[in-house]
Motif scaffolding. Structure first.
Motif, PDB file in Angstrom:
ATOM      1  N   ALA A 169       8.618  -0.262   6.604  1.00  0.00           N
ATOM      2  CA  ALA A 169       9.382  -1.502   6.801  1.00  0.00           C
ATOM      3  C   ALA A 169      10.110  -1.865   5.511  1.00  0.00           C
ATOM      4  N   ARG A 170      11.221  -2.569   5.671  1.00  0.00           N
ATOM      5  CA  ARG A 170      12.052  -2.932   4.525  1.00  0.00           C
ATOM      6  C   ARG A 170      11.542  -4.244   3.917  1.00  0.00           C
ATOM      7  N   THR A 171      11.081  -4.148   2.674  1.00  0.00           N
ATOM      8  CA  THR A 171      10.581  -5.331   1.970  1.00  0.00           C
ATOM      9  C   THR A 171      11.655  -5.977   1.103  1.00  0.00           C
ATOM     10  N   ASP A 172      12.695  -5.224   0.793  1.00  0.00           N
ATOM     11  CA  ASP A 172      13.768  -5.768  -0.042  1.00  0.00           C
ATOM     12  C   ASP A 172      15.106  -5.548   0.661  1.00  0.00           C
ATOM     13  N   PRO A 173      15.591  -6.562   1.378  1.00  0.00           N
ATOM     14  CA  PRO A 173      16.851  -6.411   2.115  1.00  0.00           C
ATOM     15  C   PRO A 173      18.061  -6.224   1.209  1.00  0.00           C
ATOM     16  N   GLU A 174      17.917  -6.564  -0.067  1.00  0.00           N
ATOM     17  CA  GLU A 174      19.031  -6.413  -0.999  1.00  0.00           C
ATOM     18  C   GLU A 174      19.233  -4.966  -1.428  1.00  0.00           C
ATOM     19  N   ALA A 178      16.700   3.977   0.865  1.00  0.00           N
ATOM     20  CA  ALA A 178      15.256   4.152   0.808  1.00  0.00           C
ATOM     21  C   ALA A 178      14.555   3.236  -0.182  1.00  0.00           C
ATOM     22  N   ALA A 179      15.263   2.743  -1.184  1.00  0.00           N
ATOM     23  CA  ALA A 179      14.614   2.007  -2.275  1.00  0.00           C
ATOM     24  C   ALA A 179      13.910   0.739  -1.825  1.00  0.00           C
ATOM     25  N   GLY A 180      14.378   0.142  -0.748  1.00  0.00           N
ATOM     26  CA  GLY A 180      13.782  -1.116  -0.315  1.00  0.00           C
ATOM     27  C   GLY A 180      12.711  -0.979   0.743  1.00  0.00           C
ATOM     28  N   VAL A 181      12.274   0.257   1.016  1.00  0.00           N
ATOM     29  CA  VAL A 181      11.313   0.507   2.099  1.00  0.00           C
ATOM     30  C   VAL A 181       9.901   0.630   1.542  1.00  0.00           C
ATOM     31  N   SER A 182       8.950  -0.027   2.219  1.00  0.00           N
ATOM     32  CA  SER A 182       7.542   0.026   1.831  1.00  0.00           C
ATOM     33  C   SER A 182       6.702   0.494   3.016  1.00  0.00           C
ATOM     34  N   ALA A 221      -1.486  -9.025   2.504  1.00  0.00           N
ATOM     35  CA  ALA A 221      -0.801  -8.276   1.455  1.00  0.00           C
ATOM     36  C   ALA A 221      -1.551  -6.993   1.104  1.00  0.00           C
ATOM     37  N   SER A 222      -2.849  -6.976   1.344  1.00  0.00           N
ATOM     38  CA  SER A 222      -3.655  -5.779   1.063  1.00  0.00           C
ATOM     39  C   SER A 222      -3.304  -4.618   1.986  1.00  0.00           C
ATOM     40  N   ALA A 223      -2.499  -4.874   3.032  1.00  0.00           N
ATOM     41  CA  ALA A 223      -2.073  -3.810   3.938  1.00  0.00           C
ATOM     42  C   ALA A 223      -0.976  -2.947   3.334  1.00  0.00           C
ATOM     43  N   LEU A 224      -0.351  -3.405   2.257  1.00  0.00           N
ATOM     44  CA  LEU A 224       0.708  -2.649   1.595  1.00  0.00           C
ATOM     45  C   LEU A 224       0.090  -1.394   0.964  1.00  0.00           C
ATOM     46  N   GLY A 226      -0.885   1.402  -1.243  1.00  0.00           N
ATOM     47  CA  GLY A 226      -0.744   1.588  -2.684  1.00  0.00           C
ATOM     48  C   GLY A 226      -0.575   0.302  -3.450  1.00  0.00           C
ATOM     49  N   GLY A 227      -0.333  -0.806  -2.727  1.00  0.00           N
ATOM     50  CA  GLY A 227      -0.173  -2.098  -3.371  1.00  0.00           C
ATOM     51  C   GLY A 227       1.135  -2.273  -4.105  1.00  0.00           C
ATOM     52  N   VAL A 228       2.098  -1.375  -3.868  1.00  0.00           N
ATOM     53  CA  VAL A 228       3.380  -1.433  -4.584  1.00  0.00           C
ATOM     54  C   VAL A 228       4.520  -1.393  -3.580  1.00  0.00           C
ATOM     55  N   GLU A 229       5.447  -2.333  -3.694  1.00  0.00           N
ATOM     56  CA  GLU A 229       6.612  -2.328  -2.818  1.00  0.00           C
ATOM     57  C   GLU A 229       7.604  -1.240  -3.236  1.00  0.00           C
ATOM     58  N   GLY A 230       8.395  -0.818  -2.266  1.00  0.00           N
ATOM     59  CA  GLY A 230       9.477   0.116  -2.548  1.00  0.00           C
ATOM     60  C   GLY A 230       9.084   1.572  -2.652  1.00  0.00           C
ATOM     61  N   GLN A 231       7.807   1.869  -2.371  1.00  0.00           N
ATOM     62  CA  GLN A 231       7.339   3.261  -2.459  1.00  0.00           C
ATOM     63  C   GLN A 231       7.196   3.917  -1.089  1.00  0.00           C
ATOM     64  N   GLY A 232       7.532   3.195  -0.034  1.00  0.00           N
ATOM     65  CA  GLY A 232       7.277   3.693   1.313  1.00  0.00           C
ATOM     66  C   GLY A 232       8.007   4.968   1.654  1.00  0.00           C
TER      67      GLY A 232
END
Length: 388
Positions: A169-174, A178-182, A221-224, A226-232
């Motif tokens: 899913a896209r966490t950063d719409p800006e 691929a960079a905004g996908v987690s 938030a623990s469902a992310l 690796g715990g890091v956005e943008g690595q999906g």
């Protein structure tokens, strides 16, 4: 850690017996009912098939990639629906957590995935997002200690049975591409998550795919992963490299089974007073099929060993998946041709396996996507060598 040779050989022999005695005889039943019998699924659990790639510390077998493809050669001999039942747990449904998950995520989910108690599913494809995986539109908006997911995923394998979804899913719409996908680990039953009805497919009856819909689906938030956005997207690519080798192995096994089927049929089938296996034009189909299957087996094993050695195998995995999936399609076609009119009749299974094999050229990256990956890697390598 690799198994010792005796243990590995015993595992492969046991799986071969399971395929011959439990899976292949049940193929007509699965094709007719569009379901894997419960006793067969339980047999898969008892053999540890759901945990082939999951580390031993979490209850899996922790096989190397080479060992995994050796198992894949055997399992692939049966109708692909059987493999599909546990393959998501072995590959795309678990490996995101194995590779990039936090310690807490691994401890929470991997034991259940390894035992088959939890069925894993990988939710990447969308109605308008298939080969262009970097264009994910499903959103994950941060809201305090939660994320809120909205969007629809399409053609998701094992969705009707899944207990856990790996969701891109896209966490950063800006950020475009691929960079905004987690990546998120989302449990079935989470409010806002629903699964559509299973699709009616050309082949692979018994392997169920369906839409997965997220409507204001709140996950901690623990469902992310690796715990890091943008690595999906990076996680997805790591998982797909491994999955493509698994598919290539399955294609190899299916091709080898169909070669056995066509030769056995031709040896017994008589025309013009002798077995059709004696006719040179029939023999040419045998020879082409066998040579291609042997080449594929060698290619897959080489790529698997390279991965075990720590090499980047993105191009090698793409080569293996492309070559194997195209090869098995040719063999499936020849199998029908050798069977003649009987090849078009369900009783002989050639037509079912022909339809089953067709999907291999599409999912986990179409042939055309594999060609693109291979070509881009070659061009990049040339530019690096030439200093351009």
């Amino acid at each position: 850690m690799a198994l010792d040779p005796d243990t590995r050989d015993q595992l492969i022999a046991g799986i071969r017996r399971f395929v011959d005695e439990q899976l292949i005889p049940r193929e007509p039943e699965v094709a007719e009912t569009d379901a894997i019998p419960a006793d067969v699924v339980e047999g898969m659990r008892e053999m540890g098939l759901f945990g082939l790639s999951i580390p031993e510390e979490y209850g899996g077998l922790g096989l190397t990639m080479e060992e995994e493809v050796l198992v894949g050669f055997e399992i692939g001999r049966a109708a692909p629906a059987f493999r599909s039942m546990f393959a998501t747990n072995v590959g795309i449904g678990s490996q995101g957590i194995v590779i990039d998950g936090t310690d807490e995520q691994k401890a929470k989910y991997l034991p259940g995935l390894a035992s088959g108690e939890i069925i894993g599913s990988f939710a990447l494809t969308e109605p308008d997002v298939g080969s262009d995986a970097g264009s994910v539109r499903t959103t994950a908006r941060r809201d305090g200690a939660h994320y809120v997911l909205n969007g629809t995923k399409r053609f998701i394998t094992n969705a009707p049975h899944a207990g856990l979804f790996t969701v891109m899913a896209r966490t950063d719409p800006e950020k475009k591409g691929a960079a905004g996908v987690s990546a998120f680990a989302v449990e079935s039953g989470t409010p806002g998550l629903s699964v559509g009805k299973p699709e009616k497919k050309m082949g692979q009856q018994g392997a169920h795919v369906a839409d997965v819909i997220f409507q204001d689906c709140r996950v901690p938030a623990s469902a992310l992963i690796g715990g890091v956005e943008g690595q999906g997207f990076k996680t997805a690519m790591k998982v797909l490299d491994k999955g493509r080798l698994g598919i290539a192995a399955a294609c190899t096994g299916l091709a080898e089974r169909m070669i056995d089927d066509m030769v056995a049929y031709a040896t017994e089938r008589k025309q013009f007073g002798r077995a059709i296996a004696d006719f040179q034009l029939i023999q040419a189909m045998f020879a082409d099929s066998k040579a291609e299957a042997m080449a594929t087996r060698a290619l897959v094993l080489d790529a698997a060993r390279r991965r075990d050695a720590g090499e980047d195998v993105s191009m090698a995995a793409a080569c293996a998946k492309m070559f194997a999936s195209e090869m098995v399609g040719r063999v499936a076609d020849r199998n029908v041709q050798v069977h003649g009119g009987n090849g078009y009749i369900r009783e002989y299974r050639a037509e079912q396996l022909f339809r089953d094999a067709r999907l291999y050229r599409i999912y986990e990256g179409t042939t055309q996507i594999q060609q693109t990956i291979i070509a881009k890697a070659l061009v990049a390598d040339a530019r690096e060598r030439l200093g351009g």
